[in-house]
Design an enzyme around this catalytic site. Structure first.
Site, PDB file in Angstrom:
ATOM      1  N   LYS A  19       4.255 -19.907  23.840  1.00 56.47           N
ATOM      2  CA  LYS A  19       4.573 -18.663  24.316  1.00 56.47           C
ATOM      3  C   LYS A  19       5.302 -17.989  25.241  1.00 56.47           C
ATOM      4  CE  LYS A  19       3.492 -16.689  19.647  1.00 56.47           C
ATOM      5  NZ  LYS A  19       4.403 -16.136  18.725  1.00 56.47           N
ATOM      6  N   LYS A  58      -0.052 -18.701   5.015  1.00 60.49           N
ATOM      7  CA  LYS A  58      -0.966 -19.225   6.461  1.00 60.49           C
ATOM      8  C   LYS A  58      -1.303 -18.224   6.685  1.00 60.49           C
ATOM      9  CE  LYS A  58       0.437 -20.293  10.508  1.00 60.49           C
ATOM     10  NZ  LYS A  58       1.540 -18.994  11.473  1.00 60.49           N
ATOM     11  N   ARG A  62       0.491  -1.348   0.011  1.00 58.96           N
ATOM     12  CA  ARG A  62       0.106  -0.525   0.087  1.00 58.96           C
ATOM     13  C   ARG A  62       0.597   0.862  -0.335  1.00 58.96           C
ATOM     14  NH1 ARG A  62      -5.008   0.587   1.594  1.00 58.96           N
ATOM     15  NH2 ARG A  62      -5.707  -1.556   1.629  1.00 58.96           N
ATOM     16  N   HIS A  69       5.452 -22.611   6.545  1.00 61.53           N
ATOM     17  CA  HIS A  69       7.259 -22.964   6.432  1.00 61.53           C
ATOM     18  C   HIS A  69       8.077 -23.860   7.109  1.00 61.53           C
ATOM     19  CE1 HIS A  69       7.240 -20.425  10.435  1.00 61.53           C
ATOM     20  NE2 HIS A  69       8.230 -20.921  10.728  1.00 61.53           N
ATOM     21  N   LYS A 107      12.109 -25.887   7.166  1.00 64.44           N
ATOM     22  CA  LYS A 107      13.126 -26.282   7.232  1.00 64.44           C
ATOM     23  C   LYS A 107      13.696 -27.456   7.074  1.00 64.44           C
ATOM     24  CE  LYS A 107      10.914 -23.662  10.931  1.00 64.44           C
ATOM     25  NZ  LYS A 107      11.944 -22.593  11.638  1.00 64.44           N
ATOM     26  N   HIS A 128       1.137 -25.521  11.626  1.00 58.05           N
ATOM     27  CA  HIS A 128       3.112 -26.256  11.667  1.00 58.05           C
ATOM     28  C   HIS A 128       2.644 -27.578  12.945  1.00 58.05           C
ATOM     29  CE1 HIS A 128       4.186 -22.775  10.909  1.00 58.05           C
ATOM     30  NE2 HIS A 128       3.944 -22.080  11.698  1.00 58.05           N
TER      31      HIS A 128
HETATM   32  C1  BG6 Z   1       4.477 -18.438  12.529  1.00 59.14           C
HETATM   33  C2  BG6 Z   1       3.784 -18.009  14.111  1.00 59.14           C
HETATM   34  O1  BG6 Z   1       4.198 -19.357  11.820  1.00 59.14           O
HETATM   35  O2  BG6 Z   1       5.711 -19.340  13.058  1.00 59.14           O
HETATM   36  C3  BG6 Z   1       4.373 -17.110  14.642  1.00 59.14           C
HETATM   37  O3  BG6 Z   1       3.093 -17.039  13.298  1.00 59.14           O
HETATM   38  C4  BG6 Z   1       5.535 -17.935  15.637  1.00 59.14           C
HETATM   39  O4  BG6 Z   1       3.604 -16.811  15.770  1.00 59.14           O
HETATM   40  C5  BG6 Z   1       6.713 -18.859  14.279  1.00 59.14           C
HETATM   41  O5  BG6 Z   1       6.408 -16.929  16.187  1.00 59.14           O
HETATM   42  C6  BG6 Z   1       7.619 -19.745  14.701  1.00 59.14           C
HETATM   43  O6  BG6 Z   1       8.659 -20.254  13.512  1.00 59.14           O
HETATM   44  P1  BG6 Z   1       9.672 -19.910  14.170  1.00 59.14           P
HETATM   45  O7  BG6 Z   1      10.264 -20.834  12.616  1.00 59.14           O
HETATM   46  O8  BG6 Z   1      10.167 -19.510  14.562  1.00 59.14           O
HETATM   47  O9  BG6 Z   1       9.660 -21.919  14.582  1.00 59.14           O
END
Ligand code: BG6
Length: 485
Positions: free
Chosen positions: A336, A146, A47, A176, A180, A238
């Site tokens: 977290k 996502k 934007r 993602h 990894k 994940h």
């Molecule tokens: C993301 C989440 O998909 O993955 C985040 O939205 C999280 O909240 C993150 O912190 C963790 O990814 P990684 O690669 O740091 O383990």
């Protein structure tokens, strides 16, 4: 369908947080190693109004912040900047979108990848507009970040909207974690070694734990996170993907259909958590103020600046109802503000059937696959504690330890998006999530939310820097196991 390496990558949301933290540094990593397709051009859009120089500056700053100094090379940074273009466009602004699509047509030489790194509610709109602009035909692919929706209903809505424009083989849903290195290595461990497969089943494995613990809080993403919570942010994608890769049958081939066909079977075999089991099979938590590594950190509500019932921790007991895993509990846990960052899969084997050593304590063997922060594989074995044993043998648990970080010390650790970008540019969907996977995962997670609602479950508090609420311990100890910490 023949695919060619894409010549144009269009990133929607390029001024956003994900692009700064991951996407642009990943493109730099690929540029530096000469892995980007020769003629690839990148067009970023957002934007914010920026001219070419201001955009290049933004990219340079992102690289400066995220790429270690010994990997930054001005020649390669300049070479990446030479590929970059920027065109501002508000997604609700028809005229600006028109100009963006004109620019895409001008830059297009061959296949195109559209990477949507915007809020998911825009996905269908963007795709429809691409369709109307004649930019969704053969040779185009779309990458979606996502979360795909907020629940099953919204996921179906998004998938249907996008699916009306792009057929499934051209939709690349990103998780993602699948990009990894450690996750790839889980597959290598399982399917590149003959040793484990005969033991990888209910006959030999007593329990499995999958933990994704983070020390960070909500990191300035409070508005998104509070809508989402740990279940939608981490478990639905994940953790369930890690569960699939741990539990699936060996695919016949490492190709998109074979791998995803095996993953979906696992998701479909997940036993829904019944309302009666919700209290014994699930725990939700929210952190209060505490300390991590001796540093005081605020509670979730203080970080957010308002009251909230969103869970920042989830622990679940899951069951996969098939022959391989019948009766084996899979404990999933994510949170977290945990005491340490750890992504880990822990498989505990069954105890020896009979001890010839009288009352000596013999702990069951275990395999620990640590994916983060460093990759490490440890096989926990029992060894005799040295001594003359006049009052009977004693045992100590020792680890057969494989420190992959040290073994491959000289190899650069890549960001997940380096692999994911290369795969999407080359048209390989193996490490992306298929529509049915997202929807079946949502269905399972929605069932838990419904159970929580019915039972009036509210997250229990846990101090930052601890492993979640006390009831998370109860969840596993009820079955005679304990969390690996
Ligand atoms: C993301 C989440 O998909 O993955 C985040 O939205 C999280 O909240 C993150 O912190 C963790 O990814 P990684 O690669 O740091 O383990």
């Amino acid at each position: 369908m023949t695919t060619h390496a894409a010549q144009l990558l269009v990133i929607f949301g390029v001024t956003g947080d994900l692009a700064q933290r991951m996407l642009l540094p990943s493109l730099y990593g690929l540029q530096r190693d000469g892995l980007l397709p020769a003629g690839l051009v990148v067009l970023g859009t957002g934007r914010t109004t920026l001219d070419g120089a201001a955009f290049a500056q933004l990219v340079r700053e992102a690289i400066e912040r995220r790429v270690p100094s010994n990997e930054r090379d001005p020649v390669h940074i300049d070479a990446l900047c030479a590929r970059l273009n920027y065109q501002a466009a508000g997604l609700d602004h028809a005229e600006q979108l028109g100009a963006l699509y004109e620019r895409i047509r001008e830059l297009r030489r061959g296949d195109v990848v559209f990477h949507l790194s915007t809020a998911p509610r825009w996905y269908s709109t963007i795709c429809r507009a691409l369709g109307q602009a004649g930019l969704s035909g053969t040779g185009t692919r779309v990458m979606l970040e996502k979360p795909i929706g907020h629940d099953l209903a919204t996921a179906v809505e998004i998938n249907t909207g996008v699916g009306q424009i792009f057929d499934e083989e051209r939709i690349y849903r990103v998780d993602h974690y699948l990009g990894k290195e450690g996750v790839q290595n889980l597959l290598a461990l399982r399917f590149g070694n003959a040793l484990f497969e005969p033991l990888w089943n209910a006959r030999h494995i007593a329990q499995v734990q999958i933990t994704v613990a983070e020390t960070v809080g909500v990191e300035g993403r409070g508005d998104y996170y509070d809508e989402s919570g740990a279940m939608r942010d981490m478990v639905q994608n994940h953790l369930l993907q890690l569960l699939c890769l741990t539990a699936m049958e060996p695919p016949s081939d490492f190709d998109p259909a074979a791998v995803r066909n095996e993953k979906i079977k696992v998701l479909r075999s997940l036993r829904p958590i019944a309302d009666d089991d919700i209290g014994s099979h699930s725990v939700a938590g929210q952190y209060t103020a505490g300390a991590i590594d001796g540093v005081a950190v605020p509670g979730y509500r203080d970080e957010l600046g308002r009251a909230s019932h969103t869970e920042t921790f989830v622990a679940l007991r899951a069951h996969i109802d098939n022959w391989r895993w019948s009766g084996v509990p899979f404990y999933l846990r994510t949170g977290k503000r945990m005491p340490r960052r750890a992504t880990e899969i822990y498989l505990q084997f069954r105890a020896v059937p009979h001890s010839i050593f009288g009352g000596a304590l013999i702990e069951p063997n275990a395999l620990v696959i640590q994916l983060q922060p460093e990759e490490r594989i440890s096989l926990m074995l029992m060894s005799k504690t040295p001594g003359l044993d006049r009052s009977g043998l004693k045992f100590t648990q020792v680890a057969l330890d494989l420190d992959l970080h040290e073994t491959f010390e000289t190899v650069r650790k890549r960001l997940a998006y380096e692999r994911l970008y290369l795969d999407a540019l080359e048209g390989n969907g193996t490490l992306f999530v298929r529509r049915d996977e997202t929807e079946v995962a949502w269905q399972w997670v929605d069932g838990i939310f419904a159970g929580w609602k019915k039972a009036g479950v509210a997250p229990k508090s846990y101090p930052a820097g601890t492993w979640g609420p006390a009831s998370a311990v109860g969840l596993i100890e009820r079955n005679g196991f304990s969390w690996r910490e």
